[in-house]
Write a protein that holds these residues in place. Structure first.
Motif, PDB file in Angstrom:
ATOM      1  N   ARG A 126     -24.873 -82.543 -41.941  1.00  0.00           N
ATOM      2  CA  ARG A 126     -24.956 -83.952 -42.341  1.00  0.00           C
ATOM      3  C   ARG A 126     -24.584 -84.858 -41.173  1.00  0.00           C
ATOM      4  O   ARG A 126     -25.234 -85.884 -40.933  1.00  0.00           O
ATOM      5  N   GLN A 167     -15.172 -90.390 -34.434  1.00  0.00           N
ATOM      6  CA  GLN A 167     -14.904 -91.303 -35.545  1.00  0.00           C
ATOM      7  C   GLN A 167     -14.503 -92.686 -35.022  1.00  0.00           C
ATOM      8  O   GLN A 167     -15.053 -93.703 -35.450  1.00  0.00           O
ATOM      9  N   ILE A 204     -21.239 -80.084 -43.791  1.00  0.00           N
ATOM     10  CA  ILE A 204     -20.897 -81.420 -43.300  1.00  0.00           C
ATOM     11  C   ILE A 204     -21.358 -81.585 -41.857  1.00  0.00           C
ATOM     12  O   ILE A 204     -21.784 -82.673 -41.452  1.00  0.00           O
ATOM     13  N   ASP A 254     -14.817 -86.672 -42.313  1.00  0.00           N
ATOM     14  CA  ASP A 254     -14.985 -85.577 -43.274  1.00  0.00           C
ATOM     15  C   ASP A 254     -15.079 -84.231 -42.568  1.00  0.00           C
ATOM     16  O   ASP A 254     -14.471 -83.250 -42.998  1.00  0.00           O
ATOM     17  N   ALA A 255     -15.832 -84.188 -41.470  1.00  0.00           N
ATOM     18  CA  ALA A 255     -15.997 -82.932 -40.724  1.00  0.00           C
ATOM     19  C   ALA A 255     -14.650 -82.462 -40.180  1.00  0.00           C
ATOM     20  O   ALA A 255     -14.314 -81.274 -40.265  1.00  0.00           O
ATOM     21  N   LEU A 286     -17.383 -92.107 -41.052  1.00  0.00           N
ATOM     22  CA  LEU A 286     -16.914 -91.431 -42.268  1.00  0.00           C
ATOM     23  C   LEU A 286     -17.248 -89.941 -42.261  1.00  0.00           C
ATOM     24  O   LEU A 286     -16.415 -89.108 -42.630  1.00  0.00           O
ATOM     25  N   VAL A 287     -18.454 -89.602 -41.831  1.00  0.00           N
ATOM     26  CA  VAL A 287     -18.854 -88.190 -41.810  1.00  0.00           C
ATOM     27  C   VAL A 287     -18.063 -87.425 -40.740  1.00  0.00           C
ATOM     28  O   VAL A 287     -17.678 -86.280 -40.955  1.00  0.00           O
ATOM     29  N   SER A 316     -11.647 -83.209 -41.328  1.00  0.00           N
ATOM     30  CA  SER A 316     -10.801 -82.823 -42.455  1.00  0.00           C
ATOM     31  C   SER A 316     -11.161 -81.436 -42.977  1.00  0.00           C
ATOM     32  O   SER A 316     -10.283 -80.590 -43.193  1.00  0.00           O
ATOM     33  N   VAL A 317     -12.439 -81.194 -43.162  1.00  0.00           N
ATOM     34  CA  VAL A 317     -12.880 -79.897 -43.693  1.00  0.00           C
ATOM     35  C   VAL A 317     -12.652 -78.782 -42.670  1.00  0.00           C
ATOM     36  O   VAL A 317     -12.258 -77.681 -43.030  1.00  0.00           O
ATOM     37  N   SER A 329     -21.191 -95.069 -41.507  1.00  0.00           N
ATOM     38  CA  SER A 329     -21.497 -93.734 -42.041  1.00  0.00           C
ATOM     39  C   SER A 329     -21.119 -92.638 -41.061  1.00  0.00           C
ATOM     40  O   SER A 329     -20.537 -91.619 -41.453  1.00  0.00           O
TER      41      SER A 329
END
Length: 127
Positions: free
Chosen positions: A107, A71, A104, A88-89, A84-85, A91-92, A81
């Protein structure tokens, strides 16, 4: 009863910000900035490859730390992008939702591929 199967082909819009790289060129000059950016892109690609191998091998011990690194690297190169992804990865993953992580992760790989493929375009914009 006939069942139809539809193949989904997700297309992720990749956002990039040319300003971080343009600032490097302004501050360091063309030759030095080019070396720094190329090295950073190489490290980014290596980080993604390492992450990919880790996920494939289910070696997930330090995955959140590596995703955070991805990140930061992405953000430093203006790869909005991808940063951000990666966030997200991470976090999940930390929630333990393996299904959401798998989605994710897929993605992230798509966005990484498109981001690295368009890095030349980003360099051209900053010159």
């Amino acid at each position: 009863m006939t069942c139809m199967i539809t193949a989904l082909r997700p297309v992720d819009r990749v956002r990039q910000d040319a300003e971080p790289i343009a600032a490097m060129y302004r501050d360091m000059g063309t030759k030095a900035a080019e070396q720094v950016v190329n090295r950073a892109l190489g490290e980014l690609a290596l980080t993604i490859a390492t992450l990919s191998q880790q996920v494939k091998n289910r070696d997930l011990v330090d995955l959140p730390r590596r995703l955070r690194r991805l990140q930061r690297m992405s953000e430093n190169l203006g790869m909005v992008s991808l940063g951000l992804v990666a966030a997200d990865a991470r976090s999940v993953f930390e929630t333990g939702d393996t299904t959401a992580f798998a989605a994710i992760w897929a993605r992230l790989l798509r966005v990484a591929e498109r981001s690295l493929a368009s890095d030349k375009d980003l360099l051209d914009q900053s010159l």
